[in-house]
Structure formats: C-alpha cells, structure tokens
Design a protein around this motif. Structure first.
Motif, short mmCIF file in Angstrom:
data_model
loop_
_atom_site.label_atom_id
_atom_site.label_comp_id
_atom_site.label_asym_id
_atom_site.label_seq_id
_atom_site.Cartn_x
_atom_site.Cartn_y
_atom_site.Cartn_z
N LYS A 11 0.82 -1.22 0.00
CA LYS A 11 0.00 0.00 0.00
C LYS A 11 0.85 1.27 0.00
O LYS A 11 0.36 2.36 -0.28
N LYS A 12 2.13 1.14 0.32
CA LYS A 12 3.01 2.31 0.44
C LYS A 12 3.55 2.78 -0.90
O LYS A 12 4.16 3.85 -0.98
N ASN A 13 3.36 1.98 -1.94
CA ASN A 13 3.83 2.33 -3.27
C ASN A 13 2.66 2.25 -4.23
O ASN A 13 2.02 1.20 -4.36
N ALA A 14 2.36 3.34 -4.92
CA ALA A 14 1.15 3.40 -5.75
C ALA A 14 1.13 2.33 -6.82
O ALA A 14 0.08 1.72 -7.10
N GLU A 15 2.27 2.08 -7.46
CA GLU A 15 2.32 1.08 -8.54
C GLU A 15 2.15 -0.32 -7.98
O GLU A 15 1.45 -1.16 -8.57
N ALA A 16 2.77 -0.62 -6.84
CA ALA A 16 2.61 -1.93 -6.20
C ALA A 16 1.16 -2.13 -5.77
O ALA A 16 0.59 -3.23 -5.94
N TYR A 17 0.56 -1.09 -5.22
CA TYR A 17 -0.83 -1.15 -4.77
C TYR A 17 -1.77 -1.42 -5.94
O TYR A 17 -2.70 -2.22 -5.84
N ARG A 18 -1.48 -0.80 -7.06
CA ARG A 18 -2.33 -0.98 -8.25
C ARG A 18 -2.19 -2.39 -8.83
O ARG A 18 -3.18 -3.05 -9.14
N ILE A 19 -0.95 -2.86 -8.96
CA ILE A 19 -0.72 -4.13 -9.66
C ILE A 19 -1.09 -5.34 -8.81
O ILE A 19 -1.78 -6.25 -9.28
N TYR A 20 -0.65 -5.37 -7.56
CA TYR A 20 -0.84 -6.56 -6.75
C TYR A 20 -2.12 -6.54 -5.91
O TYR A 20 -2.60 -7.60 -5.49
N GLN A 21 -2.67 -5.34 -5.67
CA GLN A 21 -3.86 -5.26 -4.82
C GLN A 21 -5.02 -4.56 -5.50
O GLN A 21 -6.06 -4.32 -4.89
N ARG A 22 -4.90 -4.25 -6.76
CA ARG A 22 -5.97 -3.60 -7.55
C ARG A 22 -6.58 -2.43 -6.79
O ARG A 22 -7.80 -2.28 -6.72
N ASN A 23 -5.72 -1.63 -6.20
CA ASN A 23 -6.15 -0.45 -5.45
C ASN A 23 -7.18 -0.79 -4.37
O ASN A 23 -8.12 -0.03 -4.11
N GLY A 24 -7.00 -1.95 -3.73
CA GLY A 24 -7.87 -2.35 -2.63
C GLY A 24 -8.88 -3.41 -2.98
O GLY A 24 -9.50 -4.00 -2.09
N ASP A 25 -9.08 -3.67 -4.25
CA ASP A 25 -9.99 -4.72 -4.70
C ASP A 25 -9.17 -6.02 -4.86
O ASP A 25 -8.81 -6.41 -5.96
N PHE A 26 -8.89 -6.66 -3.72
CA PHE A 26 -7.94 -7.78 -3.72
C PHE A 26 -8.38 -8.92 -4.62
O PHE A 26 -9.57 -9.23 -4.74
N TYR A 27 -7.39 -9.56 -5.24
CA TYR A 27 -7.65 -10.75 -6.02
C TYR A 27 -8.22 -11.85 -5.13
O TYR A 27 -7.83 -11.99 -3.97
N LYS A 28 -9.13 -12.62 -5.70
CA LYS A 28 -9.76 -13.71 -4.97
C LYS A 28 -9.39 -15.04 -5.61
O LYS A 28 -9.07 -15.12 -6.80
N ALA A 29 -9.43 -16.07 -4.79
CA ALA A 29 -9.09 -17.41 -5.28
C ALA A 29 -9.96 -17.77 -6.49
O ALA A 29 -11.17 -17.53 -6.50
N GLY A 30 -9.32 -18.32 -7.51
CA GLY A 30 -10.03 -18.72 -8.71
C GLY A 30 -10.01 -17.68 -9.81
O GLY A 30 -10.35 -18.00 -10.97
N GLU A 31 -9.62 -16.45 -9.50
CA GLU A 31 -9.54 -15.43 -10.54
C GLU A 31 -8.30 -15.63 -11.40
O GLU A 31 -7.27 -16.14 -10.94
N VAL A 32 -8.40 -15.21 -12.65
CA VAL A 32 -7.26 -15.21 -13.55
C VAL A 32 -6.51 -13.89 -13.38
O VAL A 32 -7.09 -12.82 -13.53
N ILE A 33 -5.23 -13.98 -13.05
CA ILE A 33 -4.42 -12.79 -12.78
C ILE A 33 -3.51 -12.53 -13.98
O ILE A 33 -2.64 -13.33 -14.30
N LYS A 34 -3.75 -11.40 -14.64
CA LYS A 34 -2.94 -11.01 -15.80
C LYS A 34 -2.06 -9.82 -15.43
O LYS A 34 -2.48 -8.94 -14.67
N GLN A 35 -0.84 -9.78 -15.99
CA GLN A 35 0.11 -8.72 -15.69
C GLN A 35 0.70 -8.18 -17.00
O GLN A 35 1.80 -8.56 -17.40
N PRO A 36 -0.03 -7.31 -17.68
CA PRO A 36 0.40 -6.86 -19.02
C PRO A 36 1.72 -6.09 -19.00
O PRO A 36 2.52 -6.23 -19.94
N GLU A 37 1.95 -5.26 -17.98
CA GLU A 37 3.22 -4.52 -17.93
C GLU A 37 4.40 -5.48 -17.81
O GLU A 37 5.43 -5.32 -18.48
#
Length: 593
Positions: free
Chosen positions: A195-221
């Motif tokens: 949460k302390k780094n805006a880019e990390a927060y966006r990529i890994y935590q979707r700005n607070g909308d955390f990934y849930k089990a079973g979701e497909v996680i894509k990382q285009p950058e």
C-alpha cells in the motif's frame, strides 16, 4: 551475452566420511513423484510445469532453470523475481552418452545484488549514529543493483541450449494470459507494504480490490517487460529499460543509477567441493556463507555414527547436529563476507583436524553454552573484534535434472516479501531490499539477534553475504541429490538436515522435505524448532540444557514453520528421478516425465 564476463574464483575443500540410513520420525507423507527422464521441483506448480515444458522441447537443465526463474517472477512475485538476485549451481552429468553441458565442469553463477556506487557504510544511520528503522528494508533506498536478469541471460548464453527467447516463452505467456491464484498464495498479496507504493498497490492489490481465489491474474506490464528482455537482455542494464529503472529510483530518493546497472557483471565462480561418506558435495562458495558452513558442519559430524543414534530427529541426533551448527555458525559470524573484498580462511574452516578439535569440545549429552565456546587454537587467524551477518527468509529455491543427468540447483531472492515494496512504473516488477543484508551498524544485533560486523559492512559495488545454499550431491560421478531451500540463516540448517535425512537416515526426498525442522546459529543461544517438532524430543533437549524455542508457540494461527525444500534424488537401483516438494507450501509441485 557479452555484457556479463566470467570471473572464476577456484576453491575445492575436503570433508570426511560418515555412515548412512535409519528410520524416520516424521508425519505420514505422500510418496515422492517418480519420473524416468527429467524432473523440475519448485514452490509453484505453474513454474514447475514451465520448466518441464522446456525440457520436453529438447532443452537442458539450464534452459529449464531459466524458464522456472522467469515464471516464478510472474506467479510468485513475493520472492520469484527479476528485481533481485541469487545463485545458480550447475552440475553437468558425467555419464556415457550424456550431451556435454558447457565445458563439462561445475559452475556457480553468482548473480547476487550489488551495492550502488553511491552506497556508504553509514547510509542508514541518523545524525546521532543510530539505525533509521525501515530505511534499509522499505522504499527506494533499500535496493541493491538487481542481478537476476544478468544471471539468467549469462547462464542461458554459456550453458543453455534453446536460447533466451525460447526459455522465457512460458513466463511471457503466464504474464500475458494470466494464471489462476489460490487463497493460500494470494493471502501474501495482502501485505501492508504494498500500500506504500502506488504502482505496487495498483498491480498486486488492484487499489484495494484484492484478487480472490479462482480469478485469472494477468500482468500486461510485466509481460511487455519480459518480451523486451527476451529480445535483448542487455536493455535491462544498458538500454531504455535501464533508464526507466534509474529514473524510478531517483524519483524516490534511491541510489541506483544507470551507471550502476551498466557496471553490473555476473561472477562465474568455482563451487566449493567436499566429501561425506563417499559422496561428493558440490555447494555454494562466498558470497554465500551456506556452503562452507554446510561442509564444516558435516566435517564435525563425521566422527559420529548417526544411523545408530535413534533415527531421524532423535534427541541424540538433534543434539550432535545442533552442536556442530553452533560451532560452524560461530566461524561464519566471525570470518565471512564478499570474496572480492574480504580474505577468508575457507581452507582452515574445512580442515579435518580442525573439525576433530571442535568435536572434542562437544559433550555427548549436554548442550554447550555459546558465549563460553573457545575456538580450538592453532587453526584459524585472529577474527575481527566485532562480528555477525544478516539474512532474511523471503527467498525461493528450485531444482532441475534433465534427461542427460545435468543438474541445476538455484536459490534467489528479493529479501523480504515483495522486497522493498517498490514497483518500477511501467515495468511491472518489484525491486529488492537487499541492502538490508549488509551491516547497517557494526555491533548492532539484527532481527535474528546476530551481531553484525565489519566484514559485511556496506561499500560501493560490494555484495552482501548470504546463507543461500544450492547444493548437488554425487557418488562416483553419478548424480544422487539436488537440494536447497529459502529461510535466511535457517537455509543452512535445512539443507544440512535434508542431506543427513536422506544420506544417513534413509528418508526419501518427500519425507526429508516434510520433516520437522530445527536450527541453531550460535547466537542467540537457543534451539529453534518448528511447531510440528516432537514435544517429547524437545523436553529431552531442555533437560540436557537447551533453550528450546518453538516457532509460533503462542499464536494459534501461526503454523510455526519455515523453509521450503525442493528436492530431487536419483534412485540408485532403478535410475528413476524422485521429486519431493515441501508440503508446507500447498501450491508447489514436482513435475517430471
């Protein structure tokens, strides 16, 4: 890859012999995975399958290792990385008909992170000379120059077969098309650090909308970054990508410059080599402390017939192994550092007579007191006045054996989970916080209670000492065991115990991987054990003078475990490969064909 020259540092050390095989005292475990041709074992099933796919395409063990390393950067970004560094041990096969791998010799590829040119001994101290909390572990100033991309590119160019583009395709596909996360692995992605780094927060935590089990996680950058590296790995250190990294570091007050990236080079070192009960142990040289401590520990233990001492994890075995750890770790804390900056008494540490002298100081039953230990006279030089080094636990290891019997044992790291917590804008990967592995202030205990010293002080272009211990065991030239683990200083004890469990006590690799762990590092003077370690054995050891500390004892939600053994053995009777994935992590896998 011409940007990463060889730098050979030869070291060959001798250990003496001990006997093997006894019964196990472990929880029921599944059988090892068996495969007739090749095997990959890692902490994540997608990464293991990526390595296996490359092997099936005709790649060798190095091709597969490169595939696994880049795949882990996608599916296990808390430790798998392109923003960190580590060590790759390559052990070519020595059997008739095997296709020659490189020059046919064992190599230790040191792609450990390096201090930037602007780094200084006191860079993490305030005006009063006190360590600034968190400065070496979080944020832009915590990062050393990353080595993973250089290391993988160098290994592929010199020892691979298919080329970097082919080896990286599975990782690129995983980043572009995505992978399905499980609850167990995604829990780590909830880290408050991100949460302390805006880019990390966006990529890994979707700005607070955390990934849930079973979701497909894509990382285009990250997919785009991997494609650029596959096309030209020099871009990471000499081109536009280097500019992006340097600009990002400067924007947050970090010290890594483009000149630092351009000046980074891989060190192709000679491994340490010792012997144990007729087995040849090929392991990590400095700047890893793991290999020499492993060899010194085994040397001390050669005077005992461990197989007659109650079996695996019996009080008698634990006592003697712990006392060997205590003494080898004492030497580790006094003498070791970056071999390009520090002269180390490695030959003395591996001396058989020195091990015998240490052994005479061990009571057959009672625990020693660390502060009262006196090093046997006449073997070692005078140590520095202050001592100690530091390691952390957020690392990962994988093992590979190909159809020709070539083996790779690789351990690499970001240091803490997600490293510094800084993600480079537009590139999609986290930077390490490896500067914390240096001595921030001489004489100040680190988080493990070790007193840090001058041999590991910060200096420009220096590499911090590590405990990573990738190791390969052979007998009469034939491959027998490939092993390693994460876990900070517990890496060394985990690798040692896995080796003893298989070679002395007769456990299979799955049993060895899952066996309850114990650790002693000289200081603090305590025997650390996992929560699953036998309470009855712990009581015996307490009665014999040990300060037993059970991991997570007072937290019912803490599993009280550490490490992650990813092991491959060769069945000496059938020649089959046996894979053992540590079940402490439920999403790993042994993949073979």
């Amino acid at each position: 890859m011409s940007g990463f020259p060889r730098a050979i540092a030869v070291a060959s050390l001798a250990c003496v012999a001990v006997n093997g095989s006894a019964s196990a005292q472990t929880l029921p475990t599944p059988p090892p995975v068996r495969a007739p041709h090749a095997m990959v074992v890692s902490v994540h099933h997608e990464a293991s399958d990526a390595g296996l796919a490359v092997l099936k395409q005709g790649g060798n063990a190095v091709d597969a290792a490169v595939a696994v390393a880049f795949a882990l950067a996608v599916v296990y970004p808390e430790a798998g990385n392109i923003g960190g560094g580590g060590f790759m041990l390559i052990k070519p096969a020595h059997k008739r008909g095997a296709k020659k791998l490189g020059d046919g010799k064992a190599h230790f590829i040191d792609y450990r992170e390096e201090a930037p040119a602007a780094a200084s001994r006191d860079m993490y101290l305030d005006k009063d000379g006190n360590v600034v909390k968190g400065m070496s572990t979080q944020g832009y100033a915590a990062s050393g120059v990353p080595g993973t991309v250089a290391g993988m590119a160098y290994a592929e160019e010199h020892y691979g077969k298919l080329g970097l583009k082919a080896a990286m395709q599975p990782a690129i596909k995983l980043a572009r098309d995505g992978f399905v996360g499980t609850e167990e692995e995604l829990n780590v992605w909830h880290s408050a650090l991100l949460k302390k780094n805006a880019e990390a927060y966006r990529i890994y935590q979707r700005n607070g909308d955390f990934y849930k089990a079973g979701e497909v996680i894509k990382q285009p950058e990250l997919a785009a970054t991997l494609e650029r590296i596959a096309a030209d790995p020099n871009e990471f250190y000499h081109g536009r990508m280097a500019d992006q990294i340097a600009e990002e570091m400067k924007s947050g007050g970090g010290t890594i410059s483009k000149a630092d990236l351009e000046g980074y080079s891989v060190k192709d070192r000679a491994p340490l080599v010792g012997r144990y009960h007729g087995y040849e142990i090929t392991t990590a040289p400095p700047p890893s402390s793991g290999g020499i401590v492993l060899l010194e520990t085994l040397n001390i233990l050669t005077g005992y017939d461990l197989k007659k001492m109650g079996g695996d994890r019996s009080p008698q075995q634990v006592h003697l192994i712990t006392e060997a750890f205590r003494r080898a770790f004492m030497d580790r804390s006094d003498y070791l550092g970056d071999p390009d900056f520090t002269k180390m008494p490695l030959a003395q540490m591996s001396n058989r007579k020195y091990a015998e002298a240490w052994r005479r100081t061990i009571d057959p039953v009672k625990a020693s007191v660390s502060k009262d230990l006196v090093r046997p006279a006449g073997f070692m030089p005078e140590p520095p006045k202050q001592k100690g080094v530091t390691d952390h636990t957020e690392t990962t290891h994988f093992s590979v054996v190909d159809a020709d019997g070539n083996a790779v044992s690789n351990t690499y790291t970001l240091n803490f989970y997600f490293g510094s917590g800084v993600v480079v804008k537009g590139l999609g990967f986290a930077m390490n916080d490896e500067m914390d592995d240096f001595t921030s202030k001489v004489g100040v205990p680190n988080g493990f209670g070790l007193i840090q010293g001058p041999n590991n002080a910060i200096a420009p272009h220096k590499r911090p000492l590590s405990a990573m211990t990738p190791t390969v065991v052979t007998k009469r030239g034939k491959l027998r065991l490939v092993l390693g683990s994460p876990g900070g200083p517990t890496i060394i004890s985990t690798v040692t115990n896995d080796l003893i469990s298989v070679l002395d006590n007769g456990l299979n690799v799955q049993e060895a991987a899952d066996a309850p762990r114990f650790h002693n590092q000289y200081l603090p003077d305590e025997l650390q054990v996992e929560k699953r370690f036998s309470a009855a054995t712990g009581d015996v050891l307490k009665a014999n003078g040990y300060n037993v500390k059970r991991s997570g004892e007072f937290d019912e939600h803490n599993p009280g475990i550490w490490g992650d053994s990813e092991l491959i053995a060769v069945d000496p009777k059938t020649g089959e490969l046996l894979g053992g994935h540590d079940t402490r992590k439920g999403f790993g896998k042994a993949s073979g064909y």
